[in-house]
Each structure stands twice: as C-alpha cells, then as structure tokens.
Design a protein around this motif. Structure first.
Motif, PDB file in Angstrom:
ATOM      1  N   ILE A  69    -130.451  13.385 -31.595  1.00 34.13           N
ATOM      2  CA  ILE A  69    -129.984  12.159 -30.935  1.00 34.13           C
ATOM      3  C   ILE A  69    -129.053  12.515 -29.780  1.00 34.13           C
ATOM      4  O   ILE A  69    -129.184  11.975 -28.674  1.00 34.13           O
ATOM      5  N   ARG A  70    -128.125  13.432 -30.012  1.00 29.07           N
ATOM      6  CA  ARG A  70    -127.188  13.831 -28.949  1.00 29.07           C
ATOM      7  C   ARG A  70    -127.919  14.413 -27.743  1.00 29.07           C
ATOM      8  O   ARG A  70    -127.574  14.117 -26.597  1.00 29.07           O
ATOM      9  N   LEU A 108    -136.188   3.681 -28.246  1.00 27.44           N
ATOM     10  CA  LEU A 108    -135.350   3.813 -27.058  1.00 27.44           C
ATOM     11  C   LEU A 108    -135.292   5.252 -26.540  1.00 27.44           C
ATOM     12  O   LEU A 108    -135.463   5.505 -25.358  1.00 27.44           O
ATOM     13  N   LEU A 109    -135.071   6.182 -27.456  1.00 28.08           N
ATOM     14  CA  LEU A 109    -134.869   7.578 -27.060  1.00 28.08           C
ATOM     15  C   LEU A 109    -136.120   8.429 -27.221  1.00 28.08           C
ATOM     16  O   LEU A 109    -136.093   9.628 -26.964  1.00 28.08           O
ATOM     17  N   LYS A 110    -137.202   7.817 -27.692  1.00 28.68           N
ATOM     18  CA  LYS A 110    -138.482   8.524 -27.855  1.00 28.68           C
ATOM     19  C   LYS A 110    -138.350   9.727 -28.797  1.00 28.68           C
ATOM     20  O   LYS A 110    -138.781  10.825 -28.497  1.00 28.68           O
ATOM     21  N   ILE A 111    -137.722   9.491 -29.937  1.00 29.14           N
ATOM     22  CA  ILE A 111    -137.569  10.528 -30.962  1.00 29.14           C
ATOM     23  C   ILE A 111    -138.556  10.218 -32.081  1.00 29.14           C
ATOM     24  O   ILE A 111    -138.635   9.079 -32.550  1.00 29.14           O
ATOM     25  N   GLN A 146    -122.498   8.330 -26.857  1.00 28.51           N
ATOM     26  CA  GLN A 146    -122.602   7.815 -28.221  1.00 28.51           C
ATOM     27  C   GLN A 146    -122.083   6.380 -28.258  1.00 28.51           C
ATOM     28  O   GLN A 146    -122.635   5.527 -28.955  1.00 28.51           O
ATOM     29  N   GLU A 147    -121.054   6.105 -27.475  1.00 33.03           N
ATOM     30  CA  GLU A 147    -120.507   4.756 -27.391  1.00 33.03           C
ATOM     31  C   GLU A 147    -121.522   3.783 -26.785  1.00 33.03           C
ATOM     32  O   GLU A 147    -121.655   2.647 -27.246  1.00 33.03           O
ATOM     33  N   ASN A 148    -122.266   4.249 -25.755  1.00 29.63           N
ATOM     34  CA  ASN A 148    -123.338   3.419 -25.168  1.00 29.63           C
ATOM     35  C   ASN A 148    -124.377   3.072 -26.224  1.00 29.63           C
ATOM     36  O   ASN A 148    -124.811   1.915 -26.322  1.00 29.63           O
ATOM     37  N   LYS A 201    -127.965  12.771 -23.976  1.00 31.40           N
ATOM     38  CA  LYS A 201    -127.623  13.546 -22.780  1.00 31.40           C
ATOM     39  C   LYS A 201    -128.733  13.449 -21.730  1.00 31.40           C
ATOM     40  O   LYS A 201    -128.460  13.259 -20.543  1.00 31.40           O
ATOM     41  N   GLU A 202    -129.976  13.560 -22.183  1.00 36.09           N
ATOM     42  CA  GLU A 202    -131.144  13.442 -21.289  1.00 36.09           C
ATOM     43  C   GLU A 202    -131.140  12.118 -20.527  1.00 36.09           C
ATOM     44  O   GLU A 202    -131.475  12.068 -19.348  1.00 36.09           O
ATOM     45  N   PHE A 203    -130.796  11.041 -21.239  1.00 36.50           N
ATOM     46  CA  PHE A 203    -130.810   9.704 -20.646  1.00 36.50           C
ATOM     47  C   PHE A 203    -129.454   9.310 -20.059  1.00 36.50           C
ATOM     48  O   PHE A 203    -129.258   8.149 -19.679  1.00 36.50           O
ATOM     49  N   GLU A 204    -128.541  10.273 -20.018  1.00 36.37           N
ATOM     50  CA  GLU A 204    -127.193  10.051 -19.475  1.00 36.37           C
ATOM     51  C   GLU A 204    -126.492   8.883 -20.165  1.00 36.37           C
ATOM     52  O   GLU A 204    -125.900   8.015 -19.522  1.00 36.37           O
TER      53      GLU A 204
END
Length: 186
Positions: free
Chosen positions: A96-97, A143-146, A107-109, A101-104
C-alpha cells in the motif's frame, strides 16, 4: 474467518482465551512498543494489552508441571500461524505504501478517501493494530490497483481446512475440494 487480531476487542474482553490469540498479542505488543514512542494512545493500549498477556501467561504457563507435549505443539502451531499473519500484514502495508508513493498520495490522503478522519486510526489500520473493513480493502484494490490477494488473506488454517473437508464428506459432495491456494502449512 478471523485472520487478524483486534487489540481493542481483546482489551474490551479483558482476557486471552487461546494460544493463537496469545501469539497474536505478543506480536501486537512488539508493534505497539514502536508506536507508543510517538503516541500516548498506543502507549495506553500497550499497557492494557501487556496486563492481559501477563494474566494469560500466569494461568497457562506458570506451572511447569502442567506444560506437556500437547501444549508445546499447540503453541508452536499458533506461533507459526501468527507469524504468517504478521508477514502478510507487513507485506500488505509495504505494498500500500509503495502504491501511495506511486500516486503521490499520503497515508492521510488515503484515510480521507476511505472516510477515516483520524491519523491515529489510519495508522492503526496500516500497522495491523485494527483490521481494515472489507469495504476499505475493496476501495484500496480499485483505487491503487493492488491485487485483492495482497490485501485480503486467502489462506486457511489446518483447523479450518479440516472442518471444511469433514463438512464436504458429510454432505457427500466429492467434486468439491479445496484448491492448493486455500492451504497454509501449519
């Protein structure tokens, strides 16, 4: 399927009732030790959890004459399962982290997107102190494509596997079988 230890539920109950939860509590205590340096909430959780751990150890492990081979085997299995869960949660957190980072994003966002207003709550989720909801994990997946398998544990304990196999046999449905991806070595 309970695959994540929820510290607050254990604290609310005030008792650990089995070896697996004991091992999970020990792992959570180590996580909280690090987090407690930065946040009083985590420090208070750790104090309460340590009291419950101590009660369990006094009731289950203090009398050397009561510790037999079965108890040691049970503890070893619980330790293996808890460690697999810990590794899964750590890998999920790092994945997730990396994607954040990839999507700038921070964690708060992510917490804002998920509807979690507290930084502390988001930290608890990321560190495995509290479990994510299924909805949270689906949102993270999309959202993050995981891959969902990196977000939700897909393994089963030996105990669960045995129960499922017995139920299938009892139903007389030999075509239904667990796939190898459903298994865990414990």
């Amino acid at each position: 399927m309970k695959t994540q230890f929820d510290i607050e539920k254990v604290i609310e109950k005030g008792v650990i009732t089995n070896e697996l939860d004991y091992e999970r509590a020990l792992i959570s205590d180590r996580k909280l030790r690090l987090l407690a340096k930065e946040n009083i909430h985590f420090k208070n959780l750790r104090v309460k959890l340590r009291d419950i751990i101590e009660k369990y150890e006094n009731s289950e492990w203090s009398d050397v004459d009561e510790i037999d081979d079965y108890k040691l085997i049970e503890n070893d299995k619980a330790e293996q399962i808890a460690e697999l869960e810990r590794l899964f949660l750590e890998n999920r957190k790092q994945t997730i982290r990396k994607k954040l980072k990839e999507f700038e994003l921070t964690q708060e966002n992510l917490g804002s997107i998920l509807g979690h207003k507290s930084k502390t709550h988001m930290s608890e989720l990321m560190n495995g102190i509290k479990p994510f909801t299924l909805k949270d994990l689906v949102i993270i997946n999309r959202l993050l494509k995981i891959e969902i398998g990196q977000l939700i544990p897909l393994f089963l304990s030996k105990e669960d596997q045995t129960k499922i196999k017995e139920a299938v046999i009892k139903l007389g449905k030999p075509k239904i079988k667990l796939t190898s991806s459903d298994l865990v070595v414990c």
